[in-house]
Every structure is written in structure tokens, then in C-alpha cells.
Design a protein around this motif. Structure first.
Motif, PDB file in Angstrom:
ATOM      1  N   GLU A   1     -12.859  -7.453 -12.821  1.00 42.92           N
ATOM      2  CA  GLU A   1     -12.362  -7.230 -11.462  1.00 42.92           C
ATOM      3  C   GLU A   1     -12.837  -8.333 -10.519  1.00 42.92           C
ATOM      4  N   LEU A   2     -14.076  -8.764 -10.667  1.00 43.77           N
ATOM      5  CA  LEU A   2     -14.597  -9.852  -9.838  1.00 43.77           C
ATOM      6  C   LEU A   2     -13.888 -11.159 -10.163  1.00 43.77           C
ATOM      7  N   ILE A   3     -13.724 -11.442 -11.444  1.00 41.42           N
ATOM      8  CA  ILE A   3     -13.060 -12.681 -11.853  1.00 41.42           C
ATOM      9  C   ILE A   3     -11.622 -12.714 -11.335  1.00 41.42           C
ATOM     10  N   ALA A   4     -10.915 -11.599 -11.461  1.00 39.70           N
ATOM     11  CA  ALA A   4      -9.522 -11.541 -11.004  1.00 39.70           C
ATOM     12  C   ALA A   4      -9.427 -11.785  -9.501  1.00 39.70           C
ATOM     13  N   GLU A   5     -10.340 -11.191  -8.752  1.00 39.75           N
ATOM     14  CA  GLU A   5     -10.312 -11.365  -7.293  1.00 39.75           C
ATOM     15  C   GLU A   5     -10.667 -12.804  -6.905  1.00 39.75           C
ATOM     16  N   LEU A   6     -11.612 -13.394  -7.625  1.00 40.40           N
ATOM     17  CA  LEU A   6     -11.999 -14.774  -7.342  1.00 40.40           C
ATOM     18  C   LEU A   6     -10.847 -15.730  -7.678  1.00 40.40           C
ATOM     19  N   GLU A   7     -10.132 -15.457  -8.756  1.00 42.91           N
ATOM     20  CA  GLU A   7      -8.960 -16.269  -9.097  1.00 42.91           C
ATOM     21  C   GLU A   7      -7.878 -16.136  -8.024  1.00 42.91           C
ATOM     22  N   ARG A   8      -7.669 -14.924  -7.559  1.00 43.43           N
ATOM     23  CA  ARG A   8      -6.630 -14.700  -6.543  1.00 43.43           C
ATOM     24  C   ARG A   8      -6.974 -15.429  -5.248  1.00 43.43           C
ATOM     25  N   ARG A   9      -8.233 -15.343  -4.846  1.00 43.77           N
ATOM     26  CA  ARG A   9      -8.641 -15.920  -3.571  1.00 43.77           C
ATOM     27  C   ARG A   9      -8.719 -17.441  -3.609  1.00 43.77           C
ATOM     28  N   THR A  10      -9.058 -18.014  -4.765  1.00 48.71           N
ATOM     29  CA  THR A  10      -9.198 -19.472  -4.862  1.00 48.71           C
ATOM     30  C   THR A  10      -7.938 -20.150  -5.366  1.00 48.71           C
ATOM     31  N   GLY A  11      -7.061 -19.380  -6.015  1.00 48.31           N
ATOM     32  CA  GLY A  11      -5.851 -19.964  -6.586  1.00 48.31           C
ATOM     33  C   GLY A  11      -6.099 -20.763  -7.843  1.00 48.31           C
ATOM     34  N   ARG A  12      -7.236 -20.533  -8.492  1.00 49.51           N
ATOM     35  CA  ARG A  12      -7.579 -21.294  -9.702  1.00 49.51           C
ATOM     36  C   ARG A  12      -7.899 -20.349 -10.855  1.00 49.51           C
TER      37      ARG A  12
ATOM     38  N   GLU B   1     -13.797 -28.584  -1.578  1.00 49.32           N
ATOM     39  CA  GLU B   1     -13.115 -27.490  -2.262  1.00 49.32           C
ATOM     40  C   GLU B   1     -14.114 -26.653  -3.059  1.00 49.32           C
ATOM     41  N   LEU B   2     -15.066 -27.324  -3.690  1.00 43.89           N
ATOM     42  CA  LEU B   2     -16.102 -26.608  -4.438  1.00 43.89           C
ATOM     43  C   LEU B   2     -16.901 -25.703  -3.508  1.00 43.89           C
ATOM     44  N   TYR B   3     -17.313 -26.247  -2.383  1.00 39.64           N
ATOM     45  CA  TYR B   3     -18.082 -25.449  -1.427  1.00 39.64           C
ATOM     46  C   TYR B   3     -17.242 -24.283  -0.894  1.00 39.64           C
ATOM     47  N   HIS B   4     -15.966 -24.526  -0.659  1.00 39.79           N
ATOM     48  CA  HIS B   4     -15.083 -23.464  -0.170  1.00 39.79           C
ATOM     49  C   HIS B   4     -14.975 -22.328  -1.191  1.00 39.79           C
ATOM     50  N   CYS B   5     -14.816 -22.681  -2.458  1.00 37.19           N
ATOM     51  CA  CYS B   5     -14.735 -21.659  -3.513  1.00 37.19           C
ATOM     52  C   CYS B   5     -16.039 -20.873  -3.617  1.00 37.19           C
ATOM     53  N   CYS B   6     -17.167 -21.556  -3.428  1.00 39.68           N
ATOM     54  CA  CYS B   6     -18.463 -20.876  -3.475  1.00 39.68           C
ATOM     55  C   CYS B   6     -18.627 -19.928  -2.291  1.00 39.68           C
ATOM     56  N   GLU B   7     -18.098 -20.301  -1.146  1.00 37.27           N
ATOM     57  CA  GLU B   7     -18.161 -19.424   0.016  1.00 37.27           C
ATOM     58  C   GLU B   7     -17.361 -18.146  -0.234  1.00 37.27           C
ATOM     59  N   ILE B   8     -16.216 -18.297  -0.894  1.00 36.49           N
ATOM     60  CA  ILE B   8     -15.422 -17.115  -1.256  1.00 36.49           C
ATOM     61  C   ILE B   8     -16.201 -16.244  -2.239  1.00 36.49           C
ATOM     62  N   ALA B   9     -16.811 -16.888  -3.243  1.00 37.68           N
ATOM     63  CA  ALA B   9     -17.593 -16.142  -4.229  1.00 37.68           C
ATOM     64  C   ALA B   9     -18.771 -15.431  -3.580  1.00 37.68           C
ATOM     65  N   ARG B  10     -19.399 -16.077  -2.605  1.00 35.55           N
ATOM     66  CA  ARG B  10     -20.521 -15.435  -1.915  1.00 35.55           C
ATOM     67  C   ARG B  10     -20.051 -14.200  -1.158  1.00 35.55           C
ATOM     68  N   GLU B  11     -18.899 -14.295  -0.519  1.00 34.95           N
ATOM     69  CA  GLU B  11     -18.352 -13.145   0.195  1.00 34.95           C
ATOM     70  C   GLU B  11     -18.079 -11.988  -0.765  1.00 34.95           C
ATOM     71  N   LEU B  12     -17.473 -12.294  -1.902  1.00 39.18           N
ATOM     72  CA  LEU B  12     -17.149 -11.250  -2.872  1.00 39.18           C
ATOM     73  C   LEU B  12     -18.398 -10.609  -3.459  1.00 39.18           C
ATOM     74  N   THR B  13     -19.420 -11.414  -3.708  1.00 35.55           N
ATOM     75  CA  THR B  13     -20.620 -10.900  -4.368  1.00 35.55           C
ATOM     76  C   THR B  13     -21.615 -10.300  -3.376  1.00 35.55           C
ATOM     77  N   MET B  14     -21.152 -10.001  -2.178  1.00 41.05           N
ATOM     78  CA  MET B  14     -21.959  -9.197  -1.266  1.00 41.05           C
ATOM     79  C   MET B  14     -21.772  -7.708  -1.557  1.00 41.05           C
ATOM     80  N   ARG B  15     -20.736  -7.364  -2.336  1.00 43.85           N
ATOM     81  CA  ARG B  15     -20.552  -5.963  -2.719  1.00 43.85           C
ATOM     82  C   ARG B  15     -21.713  -5.525  -3.617  1.00 43.85           C
ATOM     83  N   ASP B  16     -22.144  -4.297  -3.449  1.00 44.09           N
ATOM     84  CA  ASP B  16     -23.321  -3.819  -4.178  1.00 44.09           C
ATOM     85  C   ASP B  16     -23.171  -3.963  -5.686  1.00 44.09           C
TER      86      ASP B  16
END
Length: 396
Positions: free
Chosen positions: A112-123, A173-188
Motif C-alpha cells: 500500500e505504501l509503495i503503490a501510493e508512493l508510485e502514484r504520487r511520484t509518477g515513477r 527531483e530526488l529531494y521532491h520524491c523524498c519529501e513525498i515519502a516523508r509525508e506518507l511515512t508520517m502515518r503510524d
């Protein structure tokens, strides 16, 4: 009571000095980073650390204890439940971590995390497993470059790491993708201690090299630390290396990014030539990143020797009202199984040219004695909810 104008706190990242009473609970029976490094190499030359008293803390094969060590010395036990970078550093500054950060070492990250990260980053994400940072580049970087995919991996730490080629992926772009990942991984259910951007250069297997443009996106400390208290009282809090990232800038007044541990010591030497009133907090990461995780005791030993040379220069530059503290944040025994940090006690060495005494102190039950000592030195009250008691009165 003697007070110091400048305190230099240097963290030799991962230089543990023997098992904690609960090390077996962490799968780390019998670990000893420094001791096993010494046993694994024929030569080990660290004259400055020796005269301060490092061999008095941990028996070393090649190096006898100092008969009259220059520093006060002891071992510190970790009170927090963990053995990672953030847990160790946060405890130094007064925060006890009672729940370890989540790891995904055995399973990779949830679909679920991987799918959301792919959707948000487009990669498309490739990797998603626990791996060495250099090995995963040899395995997947050519595919990432050719297809525009994104390498995501973890380790034994609580981290989500993303690789990006500086030329084809791009740093921003790398930093942007990491910012998205940081946002997602704030979930408990997905919360990790750090998201790390791992930029690299090169075009084919065998040529890939990680660069110094790494950036850590750490969780913000859950409470105020000694660093916040120092800054609020107008003291300088200068960070060298990844201290800025570990505390997400909280309590930092000036930050220096290091390219290596040697570079970090060179920066510290330059800072020692400036006038400031407060704390210079240094992390030297290569011991851990380059040698501990890669299980290379010889490389680790040589890195300690490089540090010892720079330490000798720093000792010369210290002024009468300076205090130097050397410690570590956890262990990473390069002779142990796997690639994980190891649950260990850490060294504590405290030295000033103005000290009239030296010698062994009682073993302490928390890293937080460091922050408490710094706070008392600068007449700063420990923030509410922090732990630790000062050793300043004993450092005479």
C-alpha cells in the motif's frame, strides 16, 4: 564550579565499547565494536585517544591503558529502547525514546505504501528490500537510469532510502520524491525515523558512487531538547555533519554539512579558531556508514586512525575555557553477523586544558548525562520531560 565558554561534543558514530545488559534481547550477544576492531587488525595507532584514556574504557590488543589519562572517562548505557542514530542522539539531549522506530528489514515496505508512493511520484519503484547502498546500485542503477524508475530500499535501521542519479534523475527531483515519502511515512503504520535521499553518479555497474549530496528527512524530536534550551538563551549551537538533519534544525543556530568524517574534523578545526559561546555538536558518520554496516574492521580501524590525527590538531587548538567531550550514539560491530547496528554501551571522554584532575567516573545509566552537563555549564534549565543529571561538578 568550573564553567566553560565553548563545548565541543564529537560523536564518533557507532563506536560502541561492549554489550548492554539487554543486548541479547536485540540479538546482539557479545558485541564490542572497538574491542573487536582492535582484535581484528595487526596494527592500531591512536596515540591521542590513548592518552585521553580510550584504552582505559575498553581493553585494546595493541594499546595499553594510559597510566595517567588526560581525560575523565567512563561508559554510558542507553536508557531508550533502540540502537539507531536518532534514538542515541535524542537521548544525549534529554529525550528518552520508549518505543523503537519501525523497521521493514525482513519484508520491505507494505504494498500500500509503495503503490501510493508510485502514484504520487509518477515513477515505478524497484528494489523495496533491505540492502547495502552500494550493492543495490550495482544491481538496479542501470535499470533506473534506462527506464526512469526509482530505487527504494531500507536497511536494519528505521529508514526509507531513495536513490537517484544526479545527472538523469536530478537532485531536485530526488529531494521532491523524498519529501513525498516523508509525508506518507508520517502515518503510524508506516512511520520510519528517517527518509534518506541517496544521490549517486556513474553510468554502469562498477562505476556508481554515492555523492555527498545526501539529505536526511528525519522525524522532528517529540519534545524540546537541550539544544532548544541553549538557543532560547542566546547560546550558539553549531552543528557539523548530520546533526542538523537528526534534529530537523531544532535548536541549531548554524549548520555545516560535511563530505566525510575527515572533512567534518577539518570543519571543527576551523570552528575552533572562531569565537563563539555555546556548543559545537559534531557527528562523524563514516565509521558507521562506510565500515560498520559493511562489516569492514580494517577500514574502521584506519578511519579511527585518521580521526586520531585530526584529534591531535584539535587538542592543540583548544583554549583554557574549552571542554571537549567524545562519545558515540550506538554500536556497529564490524565483526558481527548481518549489517545492523549493535546494542552497546558507548564511551565518554571529557577533557579540558584547565582540568586539574582526570580518571575514571562511575558508569552512567543514560546518554542524557551529556546534555545535562552541557545545560548546567551554560546555566540553562533542562526542558520539561527530559532526563539526565549533570556530571559537571566531577569534571574539575
Amino acid at each position: 564550579m568550573k564553567k566553560y565558554k565553548r563545548v565541543f561534543l564529537i560523536v564518533i558514530d557507532s563506536l560502541g565499547v561492549g554489550p548492554m545488559p539487554d543486548s541479547e534481547e536485540f540479538g546482539d550477544a557479545g558485541v564490542n565494536t572497538l574491542g573487536h576492531i582492535s582484535e581484528s587488525v595487526e596494527e592500531f595507532c591512536i596515540p591521542n585517544l590513548q592518552r585521553l584514556g580510550l584504552a582505559n574504557i575498553c581493553p585494546l590488543t595493541q594499546i595499553p591503558p594510559a597510566e595517567q589519562p588526560l581525560a575523565y572517562y567512563t561508559k554510558l548505557r542507553e536508557r531508550s529502547r533502540g540502537k539507531d542514530t536518532m534514538t542515541g542522539h535524542w537521548e544525549m539531549m534529554g529525550l528518552e525514546v520508549t518505543t523503537p522506530f519501525q523497521t521493514f528489514t525482513d519484508t520491505g515496505f507494505p504494498p500500500e505504501l509503495i503503490a501510493e508512493l508510485e502514484r504520487r511520484t509518477g515513477r515505478k519503484i524497484i528494489g523495496n528490500k533491505s540492502a547495502s547502498g552500494t550493492e543495490i546500485l550495482d544491481e538496479l542503477a542501470e535499470e533506473e537510469i534506462a527506464e526512469g524508475h526509482m530505487i527504494v530500499y531500507t536497511s536494519a535501521d528505521s529508514v526509507l532510502q531513495i536513490c537517484g542519479n544526479e545527472e538523469t534523475f536530478g537532485l531536485e527531483e530526488l529531494y521532491h520524491c523524498c519529501e513525498i515519502a516523508r509525508e506518507l511515512t508520517m502515518r503510524d503504520e508506516w512511520k520510519v525515523g528517517r527518509v534518506i535521499a541517496r544521490p549517486y553518479v556513474g553510468k554502469k555497474k562498477g562505476e556508481f558512487k554515492r555523492t555527498s549530496n545526501r539529505h536526511d528527512y528525519a522525524l522532528k524530536p517529540f519534545g524540546r531538547t537541550v539544544l532548544n534550551a541553549l538557543k532560547d538563551q542566546g547560546r550558539d549551537v553549531i552543528s557539523v555533519g548530520k546533526i542538523q538533519d537528526i534534529f530537523v534544525g531544532e535548536g541549531i543556530t548554524k549548520a555545516y554539512k560535511s563530505k566525510s568524517s575527515v572533512h567534518g574534523m577539518e570543519q571543527t578545526l576551523e570552528i575552533a579558531e572562531t569565537s563563539f559561546n555555546g556548543l559545537c555538536f559534531v557527528n562523524l558518520v563514516d565509521f558507521d556508514a562506510l565500515w560498520g554496516h559493511r562489516r569492514d574492521p580494517l577500514g574502521y580501524a584506519r578511519e579511527i586512525e585518521k580521526f586520531d590525527e585530526k584529534l591531535g590538531l584539535l587538542l592543540e587548538k583548544l583554549e583554557q575555557d574549552d571542554l571537549l567531550i567524545l562519545t558515540a550514539d550506538h554500536g556497529n560491530d564490524p565483526t558481527y553477523t548481518g549489517t545492523d547496528h549493535t546494542r552497546e554501551k558507548v564511551p565518554f571522554l571529557a577533557y579540558s586544558k584547565s582540568m586539574s584532575g582526570s580518571g575514571e567516573l562511575a558508569e552512567q545509566d543514560t546518554f542524557a548525562v551529556i546534555g545535562a552537563t552541557v545545560a548546567e555549564n551554560f546555566d540553562v534549565q533542562m526542558p520539561q520531560g527530559t532526563i539526565g543529571s549533570s556530571l559537571l561538578e566531577q569534571l574539575r
